[in-house]
Scaffold this motif. Structure first.
Motif, PDB file in Angstrom:
ATOM      1  N   HIS A  37      -4.672  -1.960  -6.457  1.00  0.00           N
ATOM      2  CA  HIS A  37      -4.632  -3.533  -7.566  1.00  0.00           C
ATOM      3  C   HIS A  37      -3.864  -3.515  -8.317  1.00  0.00           C
ATOM      4  O   HIS A  37      -3.482  -4.481  -8.567  1.00  0.00           O
ATOM      5  N   HIS A  38      -3.683  -2.455  -9.421  1.00  0.00           N
ATOM      6  CA  HIS A  38      -3.113  -2.638 -10.177  1.00  0.00           C
ATOM      7  C   HIS A  38      -1.840  -2.200 -10.749  1.00  0.00           C
ATOM      8  O   HIS A  38      -0.922  -0.750 -10.097  1.00  0.00           O
ATOM      9  N   ARG A  39      -0.757  -2.962 -10.752  1.00  0.00           N
ATOM     10  CA  ARG A  39       1.094  -2.747 -10.326  1.00  0.00           C
ATOM     11  C   ARG A  39       1.347  -3.716 -11.505  1.00  0.00           C
ATOM     12  O   ARG A  39       1.016  -4.719 -12.336  1.00  0.00           O
ATOM     13  N   ILE A  40       2.146  -2.164 -12.251  1.00  0.00           N
ATOM     14  CA  ILE A  40       2.781  -2.760 -13.220  1.00  0.00           C
ATOM     15  C   ILE A  40       4.421  -3.684 -13.152  1.00  0.00           C
ATOM     16  O   ILE A  40       4.466  -4.929 -13.898  1.00  0.00           O
ATOM     17  N   SER A  41       4.066  -4.027 -12.450  1.00  0.00           N
ATOM     18  CA  SER A  41       5.409  -4.943 -11.637  1.00  0.00           C
ATOM     19  C   SER A  41       5.420  -5.471 -10.360  1.00  0.00           C
ATOM     20  O   SER A  41       4.495  -4.659  -9.492  1.00  0.00           O
ATOM     21  N   ALA A  51       6.431   4.931 -14.148  1.00  0.00           N
ATOM     22  CA  ALA A  51       5.748   4.021 -14.602  1.00  0.00           C
ATOM     23  C   ALA A  51       4.529   3.760 -14.080  1.00  0.00           C
ATOM     24  O   ALA A  51       3.075   3.598 -14.513  1.00  0.00           O
ATOM     25  N   GLN A  52       4.444   3.408 -13.010  1.00  0.00           N
ATOM     26  CA  GLN A  52       3.447   2.929 -11.792  1.00  0.00           C
ATOM     27  C   GLN A  52       2.052   4.270 -11.592  1.00  0.00           C
ATOM     28  O   GLN A  52       1.289   4.236 -12.395  1.00  0.00           O
ATOM     29  N   GLU A  53       2.915   5.332 -11.463  1.00  0.00           N
ATOM     30  CA  GLU A  53       2.664   6.903 -11.665  1.00  0.00           C
ATOM     31  C   GLU A  53       2.078   7.318 -12.525  1.00  0.00           C
ATOM     32  O   GLU A  53       0.404   7.162 -12.911  1.00  0.00           O
ATOM     33  N   LEU A  54       2.068   7.034 -13.515  1.00  0.00           N
ATOM     34  CA  LEU A  54       1.855   7.305 -15.291  1.00  0.00           C
ATOM     35  C   LEU A  54       0.065   6.125 -15.173  1.00  0.00           C
ATOM     36  O   LEU A  54      -0.695   6.844 -15.760  1.00  0.00           O
ATOM     37  N   LEU A  55       0.505   4.801 -14.681  1.00  0.00           N
ATOM     38  CA  LEU A  55      -0.639   3.965 -14.695  1.00  0.00           C
ATOM     39  C   LEU A  55      -1.902   4.562 -13.816  1.00  0.00           C
ATOM     40  O   LEU A  55      -2.408   4.218 -14.354  1.00  0.00           O
ATOM     41  N   ASP A  56      -1.404   5.175 -12.465  1.00  0.00           N
ATOM     42  CA  ASP A  56      -1.843   4.997 -11.863  1.00  0.00           C
ATOM     43  C   ASP A  56      -2.652   6.358 -11.561  1.00  0.00           C
ATOM     44  O   ASP A  56      -4.670   6.268 -12.081  1.00  0.00           O
ATOM     45  N   ASP A  57      -2.616   7.337 -13.010  1.00  0.00           N
ATOM     46  CA  ASP A  57      -2.830   8.360 -13.357  1.00  0.00           C
ATOM     47  C   ASP A  57      -3.565   8.163 -14.543  1.00  0.00           C
ATOM     48  O   ASP A  57      -5.011   8.447 -14.514  1.00  0.00           O
ATOM     49  N   ALA A  58      -3.180   7.500 -14.773  1.00  0.00           N
ATOM     50  CA  ALA A  58      -4.848   6.467 -16.185  1.00  0.00           C
ATOM     51  C   ALA A  58      -5.741   6.294 -15.871  1.00  0.00           C
ATOM     52  O   ALA A  58      -6.944   6.429 -16.275  1.00  0.00           O
TER      53      ALA A  58
END
Length: 155
Positions: A37-41, A51-58
């Motif tokens: 659901h949470h996408r950087i772009s 960056a998306q992988e970092l967001l997913d991990d966080a």
């Protein structure tokens, strides 16, 4: 659910046994928002993949920590005690915030599972068993969020 008193950083609520049961049932559903659901772009460029992988991990780490903190909150017997008139729920402001975050995730997860309907579209949502469960859970979480923020269901 009704707020009884507030002393500094501590809030105390009267909660019926039925409300306690429903709250626990709702919290067992956390997390409900899909990790996708949470996408950087909206675009999936190679530059954004890391960056998306970092967001997913966080986000995964945050969900795990919140789930653990909520579990501890209700399993140690300190914040929810059974009394003669139901239960007494005692929370610090920080604990209330954790509970609100968890309830919001469940509510948003149900909403996205329903296809993100506008409020006016809720009544036209097909009445399947799963959709009805999601609608009911959304309303239940909204009830608890309202009580935790405003004090009681009558305000």
């Amino acid at each position: 659910m009704k707020r009884l008193e507030s002393q500094g950083e501590t809030l105390t609520f009267q909660i019926s046994m039925r409300e306690r049961f429903l709250l626990m049932q709702a919290l067992h559903r956390y997390p409900m928002v899909s990790p996708s659901h949470h996408r950087i772009s909206r675009s999936q460029s190679a530059d954004m993949a890391e960056a998306q992988e970092l967001l997913d991990d966080a986000l995964a780490e945050q969900r795990l920590a919140l789930k653990s903190r909520i579990a501890v909150l209700f399993t140690d017997g300190q914040c929810l005690k059974t009394g003669p008139d139901g239960c007494v729920l005692t929370l610090t402001l920080a604990q209330r915030e954790l509970l609100l975050q968890c309830l919001n995730d469940i509510r948003v997860g149900c909403w996205t599972a329903l296809g993100c309907p506008e409020e006016t579209q809720r009544t036209s949502t097909p009445h399947t068993e799963i959709n009805i469960k999601h609608l009911m859970m959304m309303d239940l979480c909204a009830y608890f969020q309202h009580c935790l923020i405003h004090g009681n269901s009558g305000e």
